[in-house]
Design a protein around this motif. Sequence first.
Motif, short mmCIF file in Angstrom:
data_model
loop_
_atom_site.label_atom_id
_atom_site.label_comp_id
_atom_site.label_asym_id
_atom_site.label_seq_id
_atom_site.Cartn_x
_atom_site.Cartn_y
_atom_site.Cartn_z
N SER A 188 0.82 -1.20 0.00
CA SER A 188 0.00 0.00 0.00
C SER A 188 0.86 1.26 0.00
N PHE A 189 1.96 1.21 0.74
CA PHE A 189 2.87 2.36 0.75
C PHE A 189 3.51 2.56 -0.62
N LEU A 190 3.93 1.48 -1.27
CA LEU A 190 4.55 1.60 -2.58
C LEU A 190 3.57 2.17 -3.61
N ARG A 191 2.28 1.79 -3.52
CA ARG A 191 1.29 2.29 -4.48
C ARG A 191 1.00 3.77 -4.29
N ARG A 192 1.32 4.32 -3.14
CA ARG A 192 1.09 5.74 -2.90
C ARG A 192 2.06 6.62 -3.68
N PHE A 193 3.16 6.04 -4.18
CA PHE A 193 4.19 6.84 -4.85
C PHE A 193 4.52 6.23 -6.21
N PRO A 194 3.60 6.36 -7.17
CA PRO A 194 3.83 5.77 -8.50
C PRO A 194 4.96 6.46 -9.26
N ALA A 195 5.34 7.67 -8.87
CA ALA A 195 6.46 8.33 -9.54
C ALA A 195 7.79 7.71 -9.17
N ALA A 196 7.83 6.97 -8.06
CA ALA A 196 9.07 6.33 -7.61
C ALA A 196 9.05 4.82 -7.82
N PHE A 197 7.88 4.19 -7.67
CA PHE A 197 7.77 2.74 -7.76
C PHE A 197 6.72 2.37 -8.80
N VAL A 198 7.09 1.52 -9.73
CA VAL A 198 6.19 1.09 -10.80
C VAL A 198 5.73 -0.33 -10.51
N GLU A 199 4.42 -0.51 -10.52
CA GLU A 199 3.84 -1.83 -10.20
C GLU A 199 3.56 -2.62 -11.47
N SER A 200 3.78 -3.91 -11.39
CA SER A 200 3.48 -4.83 -12.49
C SER A 200 2.97 -6.14 -11.90
N VAL A 201 2.49 -7.01 -12.76
CA VAL A 201 1.97 -8.30 -12.32
C VAL A 201 3.04 -9.36 -12.51
N GLY A 202 3.25 -10.17 -11.46
CA GLY A 202 4.27 -11.19 -11.51
C GLY A 202 3.92 -12.34 -12.44
N PRO A 203 4.89 -13.20 -12.73
CA PRO A 203 4.63 -14.32 -13.65
C PRO A 203 3.76 -15.41 -13.07
N ARG A 204 3.63 -15.45 -11.73
CA ARG A 204 2.85 -16.52 -11.11
C ARG A 204 1.84 -15.91 -10.13
N ASN A 205 0.64 -16.49 -10.15
CA ASN A 205 -0.42 -16.18 -9.20
C ASN A 205 -0.82 -14.70 -9.18
N GLU B 208 5.05 14.68 -6.92
CA GLU B 208 4.63 14.27 -8.26
C GLU B 208 3.72 13.05 -8.20
N SER B 209 3.96 12.15 -7.25
CA SER B 209 3.11 10.97 -7.10
C SER B 209 1.68 11.36 -6.75
N ARG B 210 1.54 12.38 -5.91
CA ARG B 210 0.19 12.83 -5.56
C ARG B 210 -0.54 13.40 -6.78
N GLU B 211 0.20 14.09 -7.63
CA GLU B 211 -0.41 14.62 -8.84
C GLU B 211 -0.82 13.49 -9.79
N ILE B 212 0.00 12.45 -9.86
CA ILE B 212 -0.33 11.31 -10.72
C ILE B 212 -1.61 10.64 -10.24
N ILE B 213 -1.74 10.45 -8.94
CA ILE B 213 -2.94 9.80 -8.39
C ILE B 213 -4.17 10.66 -8.64
N LYS B 214 -4.03 11.99 -8.50
CA LYS B 214 -5.17 12.89 -8.78
C LYS B 214 -5.59 12.79 -10.23
N CYS B 215 -4.63 12.74 -11.14
CA CYS B 215 -4.96 12.64 -12.56
C CYS B 215 -5.62 11.30 -12.88
N ARG B 216 -5.17 10.23 -12.22
CA ARG B 216 -5.78 8.92 -12.44
C ARG B 216 -7.24 8.92 -12.01
#
Length: 404
Positions: free
Chosen positions: A86-103, A366-374
């Motif tokens: 949850s903390f990582l998702r709050r800062f998309p400008a620093a951490f990019v999320e993707s889906v793993g190969p399993r599960n 910048e992460s807060r601005e990204i979340i607002k735009c989303r």
Amino acid sequence: MPPLAIRRAARPLPPLAVLIQSMSYVDVKMRWKKDSSFDAVPVLSQARDLRPLVSLARLLSPSPTPVSAVSKLRRSLETPDRRVASFLRRFPAAFVESVGPRNNLPWFHLSDSAACLLREERDTFAARRADITSRLRRLLLMSPCRRLPLRVAQGMLWHVALPEDYFKCPDYDIAQDGFRILTFGDSICREGDDDGRELGLIDNGEDQESPKSVLEMDAMRRFGSMAEVPIPLFQSKGLRLKRKIEVWLEGFQKLPYVSPYEDFSCIDRNSDVSEKRVLGVLHELLSLFVTCSAERRRLLCLRQHLGLPQKFHRVFERHPHVFYLLLKEKSCFVILKEAYMAGGDTAIEEHPMLEVWRKYAGLMEESREIIKCRRSGKPFQSKHEDHERIEDCKEGANSAAMMS
């Protein structure tokens, strides 16, 4: 155990100071006044999230990593969120999320901006290592025994911008910076056992003369001598003092100044002279930190080792012209006003890593601005200077790879 280092002898107090020192402690209470200008400084307003963000940036890499690799470190990272993901998702400008190969498990990797800042942080430490490590040395010199428990010193690494594994990783070779880890009898403990271990100086602080404090250097800069060492005061907007408090404050400024690096055993602890000494210690301590600020509860572990009274935190409340208490999300941060309100007219030297931390705080904004735009469905346009900084960082990395 090595012999204790001889501290710089305190300057003899003049007869008037001896008389003042014998007077009883003056109980002065000043009203706290909110100052919104400190809330507008990102590196201060984002201080609670800045530490876990930088720690996670050091743990993750530009290549995708499963969140399970860091999810069990929530307590040591001290993330305000209950889950690291949850903390990582709050800062998309620093951490990019993707889906793993399993599960379909979440994976994270550093963004180009965060990876660039991480390289800049390492380059800054390599280039300014002597300056950064000297701040930890000054902290040890403030202790009467010139040593600190290893656990206490470990907790101070973040504030002076030293790597978290500075004491554990042999590649750093702390001996070249003048430090050594010792126990009773100078015997080395087994690896991973911090009980009884202390951080000390190889020369025990005897090879060089005790340094001058920031307040002493400021007095030399302003008056050409250290006959009187006043403490710079910065009044908050809308805060007016009563006449009797103004009179007390004028007399307090004229009291003798005892440096944090001097022997203070001859001072009456129940006097205003002792309070001015405590004020000077806290002023010097905060001036060593990157942002000249710290969470108040994290300073409590230094009380015994710096010769501070049991309720030294009251100094922050009694001197609102010197310190500002920033209340943020159930946390209280102490800020040295001089670093932000002196306008360059100060003897405090800016920490080499401060600019990097400001850029990390910029990523958080910048992460807060990204979340607002989303949420609004609008496209996010990154700042042009950020693109230039990333491209310059990539070009520098590519040229370094070609040279290697």
